[in-house]
Design a protein around this motif. Sequence first.
Motif, mmCIF file in Angstrom:
data_model
loop_
_atom_site.group_PDB
_atom_site.id
_atom_site.type_symbol
_atom_site.label_atom_id
_atom_site.label_comp_id
_atom_site.label_asym_id
_atom_site.label_seq_id
_atom_site.Cartn_x
_atom_site.Cartn_y
_atom_site.Cartn_z
ATOM 1 N N ASP A 78 -22.555 -2.929 -18.816
ATOM 2 C CA ASP A 78 -21.505 -3.823 -19.313
ATOM 3 C C ASP A 78 -21.061 -3.438 -20.726
ATOM 4 O O ASP A 78 -19.878 -3.504 -21.057
ATOM 5 C CB ASP A 78 -21.996 -5.266 -19.298
ATOM 6 N N TYR A 79 -22.013 -3.039 -21.556
ATOM 7 C CA TYR A 79 -21.696 -2.707 -22.940
ATOM 8 C C TYR A 79 -20.850 -1.441 -23.017
ATOM 9 O O TYR A 79 -19.866 -1.381 -23.764
ATOM 10 C CB TYR A 79 -22.989 -2.524 -23.738
ATOM 11 N N ILE A 80 -21.202 -0.431 -22.257
ATOM 12 C CA ILE A 80 -20.425 0.814 -22.239
ATOM 13 C C ILE A 80 -18.987 0.532 -21.797
ATOM 14 O O ILE A 80 -18.020 1.065 -22.356
ATOM 15 C CB ILE A 80 -21.081 1.846 -21.302
ATOM 16 N N LEU A 81 -18.827 -0.331 -20.803
ATOM 17 C CA LEU A 81 -17.490 -0.668 -20.309
ATOM 18 C C LEU A 81 -16.708 -1.474 -21.345
ATOM 19 O O LEU A 81 -15.533 -1.199 -21.602
ATOM 20 C CB LEU A 81 -17.616 -1.450 -19.003
ATOM 21 N N ALA A 82 -17.368 -2.463 -21.953
ATOM 22 C CA ALA A 82 -16.689 -3.331 -22.916
ATOM 23 C C ALA A 82 -16.252 -2.569 -24.163
ATOM 24 O O ALA A 82 -15.239 -2.913 -24.792
ATOM 25 C CB ALA A 82 -17.606 -4.483 -23.306
ATOM 26 N N ARG A 83 -16.987 -1.526 -24.525
ATOM 27 C CA ARG A 83 -16.668 -0.759 -25.734
ATOM 28 C C ARG A 83 -15.597 0.309 -25.496
ATOM 29 O O ARG A 83 -15.251 1.042 -26.408
ATOM 30 C CB ARG A 83 -17.938 -0.077 -26.237
ATOM 31 N N ASP A 84 -15.080 0.393 -24.275
ATOM 32 C CA ASP A 84 -14.082 1.412 -23.949
ATOM 33 C C ASP A 84 -14.590 2.791 -24.376
ATOM 34 O O ASP A 84 -13.922 3.539 -25.087
ATOM 35 C CB ASP A 84 -12.747 1.099 -24.617
ATOM 36 N N THR A 85 -15.793 3.097 -23.938
ATOM 37 C CA THR A 85 -16.473 4.322 -24.353
ATOM 38 C C THR A 85 -15.725 5.553 -23.857
ATOM 39 O O THR A 85 -15.206 5.582 -22.746
ATOM 40 C CB THR A 85 -17.911 4.318 -23.804
ATOM 41 N N GLY A 86 -15.706 6.584 -24.684
ATOM 42 C CA GLY A 86 -15.073 7.839 -24.316
ATOM 43 C C GLY A 86 -14.392 8.476 -25.510
ATOM 44 O O GLY A 86 -14.779 8.277 -26.658
ATOM 45 N N ASN A 87 -13.351 9.248 -25.232
ATOM 46 C CA ASN A 87 -12.541 9.847 -26.294
ATOM 47 C C ASN A 87 -11.066 9.723 -25.920
ATOM 48 O O ASN A 87 -10.724 8.972 -25.001
ATOM 49 C CB ASN A 87 -12.968 11.302 -26.552
ATOM 50 N N LYS A 88 -10.204 10.450 -26.596
ATOM 51 C CA LYS A 88 -8.769 10.296 -26.352
ATOM 52 C C LYS A 88 -8.365 10.766 -24.962
ATOM 53 O O LYS A 88 -7.373 10.284 -24.410
ATOM 54 C CB LYS A 88 -7.978 11.061 -27.416
ATOM 55 N N HIS A 102 -33.122 7.488 -14.981
ATOM 56 C CA HIS A 102 -31.954 8.216 -15.474
ATOM 57 C C HIS A 102 -30.662 7.522 -15.056
ATOM 58 O O HIS A 102 -30.600 6.844 -14.033
ATOM 59 C CB HIS A 102 -31.973 9.650 -14.946
ATOM 60 N N GLY A 103 -29.630 7.716 -15.870
ATOM 61 C CA GLY A 103 -28.326 7.159 -15.560
ATOM 62 C C GLY A 103 -27.308 8.247 -15.270
ATOM 63 O O GLY A 103 -27.562 9.438 -15.475
ATOM 64 N N THR A 104 -26.134 7.838 -14.806
ATOM 65 C CA THR A 104 -25.024 8.745 -14.530
ATOM 66 C C THR A 104 -23.796 8.262 -15.282
ATOM 67 O O THR A 104 -23.496 7.065 -15.296
ATOM 68 C CB THR A 104 -24.710 8.781 -13.024
ATOM 69 N N LEU A 105 -23.097 9.199 -15.932
ATOM 70 C CA LEU A 105 -21.826 8.882 -16.563
ATOM 71 C C LEU A 105 -20.693 9.196 -15.592
ATOM 72 O O LEU A 105 -20.661 10.277 -14.997
ATOM 73 C CB LEU A 105 -21.642 9.695 -17.843
ATOM 74 N N ILE A 106 -19.794 8.244 -15.433
ATOM 75 C CA ILE A 106 -18.640 8.418 -14.557
ATOM 76 C C ILE A 106 -17.423 8.594 -15.458
ATOM 77 O O ILE A 106 -17.010 7.670 -16.153
ATOM 78 C CB ILE A 106 -18.464 7.212 -13.620
ATOM 79 N N ILE A 107 -16.870 9.792 -15.447
ATOM 80 C CA ILE A 107 -15.796 10.165 -16.366
ATOM 81 C C ILE A 107 -14.465 10.120 -15.623
ATOM 82 O O ILE A 107 -14.342 10.664 -14.518
ATOM 83 C CB ILE A 107 -16.036 11.581 -16.921
ATOM 84 N N SER A 108 -13.467 9.485 -16.218
ATOM 85 C CA SER A 108 -12.137 9.436 -15.610
ATOM 86 C C SER A 108 -11.081 9.712 -16.676
ATOM 87 O O SER A 108 -11.137 9.142 -17.775
ATOM 88 C CB SER A 108 -11.879 8.070 -14.954
ATOM 89 N N PRO A 109 -10.121 10.598 -16.393
ATOM 90 C CA PRO A 109 -9.048 10.859 -17.359
ATOM 91 C C PRO A 109 -8.260 9.584 -17.659
ATOM 92 O O PRO A 109 -7.993 8.781 -16.764
ATOM 93 C CB PRO A 109 -8.181 11.898 -16.643
ATOM 94 N N ARG A 110 -7.899 9.414 -18.921
ATOM 95 C CA ARG A 110 -7.117 8.240 -19.303
ATOM 96 C C ARG A 110 -5.655 8.426 -18.887
ATOM 97 O O ARG A 110 -5.060 9.479 -19.156
ATOM 98 C CB ARG A 110 -7.183 8.022 -20.817
#
Length: 217
Positions: A78-88, A102-110
């Motif tokens: 929830d925290y990662i989502l709420a913080r709009d984590t990522g880059n430009k 272990h966790g998984t990062l799900i990366i999506s182009p903005r």
Amino acid sequence: MANKPPVSVRLPDPRPAREDASEVLMACTGNRVYIIDVADLQLSARKNLEGAGRRIIHTVEGSGENRRTIYKRKASEDYILARDTGNKMAAVELRTYPNRPHGTLIISPRPDSGEKIDEIRQSDRGRVRTMMQQAFLDRDYVFFYVAPDSFATYLEARRIAEVNHNLPVGWEFTDQNMRIYKGAPGLRFEYTPQPPPAKPVPKPKPKPQPGKPNVLD
């Protein structure tokens, strides 16, 4: 109005990378090109969790150099989502699991980030073009994720990598809702280990057959 006949497009075959090749990841979606800086996105996720405080910490193990924080699963997601984590270029979501740490990062182009194919063709100074040139300086393999609406964009970006920089290129076709899955190094989450498999129950030993009766003539 008659339907137009389908157009057949032959895509070039991927060129394999050396085993020790360092790669740069790119995404083509929405007729835009994106640099997917996995290391930067992983660092962004880790820094966000490290700065969140006790609310997302499950426990702390060890001390000194062996000190390790174990994070809560749902609170971290929830925290990662709420913080709009990522880059430009890309946003990051976190997925954790009940039976492993272990966790998984799900990366999506903005959406509407990246750079349009026309901008790449017309200028050597566009943001993505500049980032591509910089990334290609210290990498020796390019890997593309390609959405169905962006084949032309992919071919142009590939041409830049191959013709201008002589780099081998690989790719993977995705659906339109592009998601790129990468690990979350340095992060550990609460979990319940799977119980060890039950030991097989030994089969009972067969009873000995009774001997033949001793019959006297």
